[in-house]
Enzyme design. Sequence first.
Site, short mmCIF file in Angstrom:
data_model
loop_
_atom_site.label_atom_id
_atom_site.label_comp_id
_atom_site.label_asym_id
_atom_site.label_seq_id
_atom_site.Cartn_x
_atom_site.Cartn_y
_atom_site.Cartn_z
N SER A 170 -46.88 -24.46 -61.86
CA SER A 170 -46.05 -23.84 -62.89
C SER A 170 -44.72 -24.56 -63.13
CB SER A 170 -45.79 -22.38 -62.51
OG SER A 170 -45.11 -22.31 -61.27
N HIS B 99 -42.74 -25.20 -72.45
CA HIS B 99 -42.63 -26.64 -72.17
C HIS B 99 -43.68 -27.47 -72.90
CE1 HIS B 99 -39.32 -25.76 -69.61
NE2 HIS B 99 -40.04 -24.81 -69.03
N TYR C 284 -46.22 -31.37 -66.79
CA TYR C 284 -46.55 -29.93 -66.80
C TYR C 284 -46.72 -29.42 -68.24
CZ TYR C 284 -45.46 -24.93 -66.72
OH TYR C 284 -45.48 -23.58 -66.94
N LYS D 270 -50.09 -28.04 -70.64
CA LYS D 270 -50.19 -26.83 -71.47
C LYS D 270 -50.66 -27.19 -72.89
CE LYS D 270 -48.92 -24.03 -68.20
NZ LYS D 270 -49.90 -23.13 -67.57
N SER E 285 -39.55 -17.29 -70.33
CA SER E 285 -39.19 -17.14 -68.92
C SER E 285 -39.49 -15.71 -68.52
CB SER E 285 -37.69 -17.40 -68.72
OG SER E 285 -37.33 -18.67 -69.24
#
Length: 269
Positions: A73, A111, A138, A142, A167
């Site tokens: 993550s 992100h 990362y 996604k 978040s």
Amino acid sequence: MAVPRTVLLTGAAGGVGTLMRELLPPHGYELRLLDVAPVPGAPDAIVADLADRAALREAVRGVDAIVHLAGISLESTFDKIMAANIAGTYNLYEAAREEGVPRVVFASSNHAVGFTRQPREGDPLVPVDTPHRPDTFYGLSKCFGEDLAQLYWDLHGVETVSVRIGSCFPEPTSVRMLSMWLSPADGARLLHAALTAEDVAHTVVYGSSANTRAWWDLSSARALGFAPQDDSEVYAEKLIAEKGFPPEDSADALYLGGHFCVSPPQWPH
Ligand code: NAI
Ligand code: 15L
């Protein structure tokens, strides 16, 4: 689509997984839990790696939907991201296809579009069809997950809602998070909407609460029936007093992805 009852929650031992284990059942779900780590207080949870295709196939058998949270993550090495987030997500979609699971809710991330500029006052909110601009390996994973979801809809009819989570923590802990915060209760509301909306095909949504300082456009999430109830503004005065604003020329003040835009990959492999 019939309202899903039994849902496989991957990443159940993680931060969001732990919150959703408590918050999803009141929306009417029976959860089957999976994680590579043991899930505290859940002896029946499936302990399996996303690399284990046979275990995934067994884990998805008979569920009505999957909420896919498992994976790395934060930024890491390409090889680790490749194994857990890229190959692992592919393995899960293959299991879903083979076992006829009709819908996945995929935990994408801000992100995936992290190098997008934060809107300034008067600018339009960032739309959901803004181009991918990953800020890390990362974030790149996604982007892959979102494209994989599109492929599995177009080719195999497996539906997905990809949720670009901002978040998701009990409280925002930085000024940037005032714009990005998804309260846990709104997170559960959004997952519920993503699990129950009709005919989603592959839909991408942003995942945040109704924050006064929001940077992105929640309309595709609202179209699924998501009605966020929380606003990070209640934390703003105290947070700003404690932390102050990030410097004007810092990544935290310029890009959606904030400091991820300057986080070096963790070499060596
Ligand atoms: P986390 O790191 O706390 O939890 C991830 C879980 O996945 C861990 O329990 C870990 O053991 C498990 N996992 C990792 N690799 C695995 C593998 N190969 N096989 C099986 N399980 C594996 O992360 P968190 O914060 O709970 O996030 C959940 C998901 O939501 C992640 O996919 C993350 O990228 C995404 N997300 C989270 C955000 C947040 O604000 N917490 C923001 C944007 C996206
Ligand atoms: C994410 O994608 C991470 O998984 C999470 O830990 C937070 O760092 C979040 O983004 C964020 O941008 O605040």
